[in-house]
Scaffold this motif. Structure first.
Motif, short mmCIF file in Angstrom:
data_model
loop_
_atom_site.label_atom_id
_atom_site.label_comp_id
_atom_site.label_asym_id
_atom_site.label_seq_id
_atom_site.Cartn_x
_atom_site.Cartn_y
_atom_site.Cartn_z
N VAL A 70 28.71 51.48 69.44
CA VAL A 70 28.60 51.26 68.00
C VAL A 70 27.16 51.30 67.51
CG1 VAL A 70 29.02 49.62 66.11
CG2 VAL A 70 30.69 49.84 67.97
N ARG A 103 29.94 47.20 75.46
CA ARG A 103 29.58 48.33 74.62
C ARG A 103 28.07 48.41 74.36
NH1 ARG A 103 32.91 50.45 76.67
NH2 ARG A 103 32.09 52.26 75.59
N GLU A 138 41.04 52.82 61.29
CA GLU A 138 41.69 52.36 62.52
C GLU A 138 42.40 53.49 63.24
OE1 GLU A 138 41.73 48.89 59.57
OE2 GLU A 138 42.04 51.05 59.54
N LYS A 196 34.66 52.14 72.09
CA LYS A 196 33.61 52.95 71.47
C LYS A 196 32.29 52.18 71.45
CE LYS A 196 36.79 55.98 70.08
NZ LYS A 196 37.99 55.44 70.76
N SER A 244 38.25 49.28 71.07
CA SER A 244 38.83 50.59 71.37
C SER A 244 37.98 51.39 72.35
CB SER A 244 39.02 51.38 70.07
OG SER A 244 37.77 51.73 69.50
N THR A 260 42.17 48.04 74.70
CA THR A 260 42.22 48.99 73.61
C THR A 260 43.17 48.50 72.54
OG1 THR A 260 41.78 50.79 75.13
CG2 THR A 260 42.68 51.38 72.98
N TYR A 313 36.80 46.19 66.06
CA TYR A 313 37.86 47.13 66.43
C TYR A 313 37.28 48.31 67.23
CZ TYR A 313 40.85 44.77 62.97
OH TYR A 313 41.57 43.85 62.26
N SER A 314 36.08 48.76 66.85
CA SER A 314 35.44 49.87 67.57
C SER A 314 35.13 49.47 69.00
CB SER A 314 34.17 50.30 66.84
OG SER A 314 34.45 50.82 65.56
N ARG A 342 46.50 50.57 65.86
CA ARG A 342 46.64 50.22 64.44
C ARG A 342 47.87 49.34 64.20
NH1 ARG A 342 44.78 51.19 59.67
NH2 ARG A 342 46.10 51.55 57.86
N LEU A 400 40.04 55.37 65.47
CA LEU A 400 39.63 54.68 66.68
C LEU A 400 40.56 54.92 67.85
CD1 LEU A 400 38.48 51.22 65.24
CD2 LEU A 400 37.11 53.25 65.73
N GLU A 401 41.77 55.42 67.59
CA GLU A 401 42.71 55.70 68.67
C GLU A 401 42.34 56.97 69.44
OE1 GLU A 401 46.67 55.71 67.22
OE2 GLU A 401 46.59 53.65 66.50
N ILE A 430 30.89 55.12 67.33
CA ILE A 430 31.18 54.99 65.91
C ILE A 430 29.93 54.58 65.16
CG2 ILE A 430 32.52 53.73 64.18
CD1 ILE A 430 34.21 55.63 65.84
#
Length: 455
Positions: free
Chosen positions: A146, A171, A112, A144, A142, A11, A138-139, A14, A115-116, A123
């Motif tokens: 997509v 993912r 960002e 997520k 983290s 994970t 980044y997604s 930012r 995304l936390e 996303i």
């Protein structure tokens, strides 16, 4: 290109990539234990919570498609234009209230931070192409899933980096090439794959012109837009603000965008019709001839050595050209497959075969923007989030199609053929192509590209 140490399957925060402190939103939950939607009682285990990145014309269109999928909720959104944020929140809350949901949609200028959050499952990315790589990577990091609008990326290395991030982090990924979910295109793919028109020899795929140099005059940046954040990793000093790049809206009086973002038509910010429509038509052609995840081995620009059209050659002998697919409508985007036993034409709302016994000709007018609303494509993504199966347009497909579009534009700009090995993902003795911006460029500080392939 700047290199960043690889960190897979973890994970992000930012703090790592922009130096801001964490917001501590992990425990924030805005949803009731049960939700009523479309008259259906949705259990928490079946609910999919979305966050939206990019709230312009495409982002709003994607929301309307997702809103038709049972069990979907929207928890948050992000954009660099405060007016578009306000418009989106109003639309979402109205939809939530009408479905007896808690009307709340949190907003973020910097995605960002969103995304936390641990209460967001997936996303949706409808940002300009130059932001796709960082947002998607980044997604994925983290945790997520997509949904990313097409084309997958702005450059070849970005597309490859996104693919690695999605696969390494396990993912579910759907590329917004919604034609894959269209009835006529599914029919076309099935007929070609089954050999109904024989061995494919030629493909005409009409998509349109490549990008041109940016020639829009610089204008003052409006107070509602963070244009520096819109630029993100772009590292070209010629890129400046013009309203065509970021189409403005008004809330009072209400007025939506008058055009699609023109950033896609310029070399410095996009890949023209080659990628905008190529991510649809070239994509379908690749699917039909079994080239998903692969691609042509040679790209010959229009005008080179007498070539009448942009030409792409596959190792198996199939030749695809960017040219009209039907004589009665030469400017229309679509595809003609020519085999040794017949032909097949397909476009939005249209399909026709030289063998009527295989299918009856269908043709209907598709309204402007109508095809952008594709609930079946979004439903496929939602279903795959629940099942953890591959989507109909997975990241590997988006990556190979994006590579094709970039290589086609590269050949046009270099004014000569470009040879590419889809198996090794490398050029064949071509240092000039390796150093071309469409293969990869150095990001503007402080941005770096995770998973950047070695050059």
């Amino acid at each position: 290109m700047e290199k960043k140490e690889e960190n897979t399957k973890r994970t992000i925060s930012r703090r790592e990539f922009l130096g801001y402190s964490a917001l501590g939103l992990a425990g924030l939950t805005i949803l009731p234990s049960w939700t009523m939607q479309h008259g259906i009682r949705i259990a928490p285990s079946d609910r999919v919570v979305l966050g939206f990145l990019g709230l312009g014309r495409q982002g709003c269109s994607d929301f309307h498609s997702f809103s038709k999928c049972p069990g979907v909720q929207v928890a948050a959104c992000s954009d660099v234009d405060t007016l578009k944020v306000e418009r989106f929140v109003h639309i979402v809350k109205k939809w939530q209230a009408s479905n007896k949901m808690n009307p709340r949609c949190d907003t973020y200028e910097f995605f960002e931070e969103m995304l936390e959050r641990k209460d967001i499952d997936a996303i949706e990315i409808a940002l300009p192409d130059h932001w796709h790589a960082l947002a998607a990577i980044y997604s994925c990091q983290s945790g997520k899933d997509v949904y990313c609008q097409k084309p997958l990326a702005y450059t070849i290395t970005e597309g490859l980096a996104i693919m690695r991030a999605a696969l390494d982090n396990g993912r579910v990924f759907q590329v917004g090439s919604q034609q894959r979910s269209g009835k006529e295109f599914q029919q076309a793919i099935a007929l070609v794959r089954s050999g109904k028109i024989g061995h494919i020899e030629k493909i005409y795929a009409k998509v349109g012109n490549p990008p041109t140099p940016l020639d829009l005059p610089e204008q003052p940046v409006p107070s509602n837009l963070n244009f520096n954040q819109w630029l993100g990793p772009l590292n070209d000093p010629k890129v400046h603000y013009h309203p065509d790049l970021c189409p403005p809206i008004s809330l009072d009086p209400k007025e939506d965008e008058k055009l699609w973002g023109a950033w896609r038509w310029y070399c410095e910010t996009g890949n023209g019709f080659t990628a905008d429509w190529g991510a649809h038509m070239f994509d379908i052609a690749q699917a039909a001839i079994g080239m998903d995840g692969s691609g042509p081995v040679e790209y010959i620009p229009k005008g080179y050595d007498g070539a009448k059209y942009l030409t792409m050659k596959y190792a198996n002998g199939i030749v695809m050209t960017e040219q009209p697919y039907r004589e009665d409508n030469p400017s229309a985007q679509g595809i003609l497959f020519t085999g040794d036993k017949g032909w097949l034409k397909v476009a939005r709302g249209y399909i026709e075969c030289s063998k009527p016994e295989l299918l009856k000709k269908e043709e209907k007018k598709v309204g402007a923007g109508e095809y952008e609303v594709s609930s079946p494509h979004m439903q496929n993504f939602i279903d795959c989030i629940r099942s953890r199966k591959k989507t109909i347009a997975p990241v590997e497909v988006g990556c190979s199609t994006n590579t094709l579009c970039c290589l086609a534009n590269m050949a046009v700009e270099l004014k000569r053929p470009v040879k590419w090995d889809p198996a090794t993902l490398s050029f064949i003795d071509d240092k000039e192509a390796e150093n071309h911006r469409l293969y990869g460029y150095k990001y503007r500080n402080p941005y770096t590209l995770p998973y950047c392939p070695k050059r």
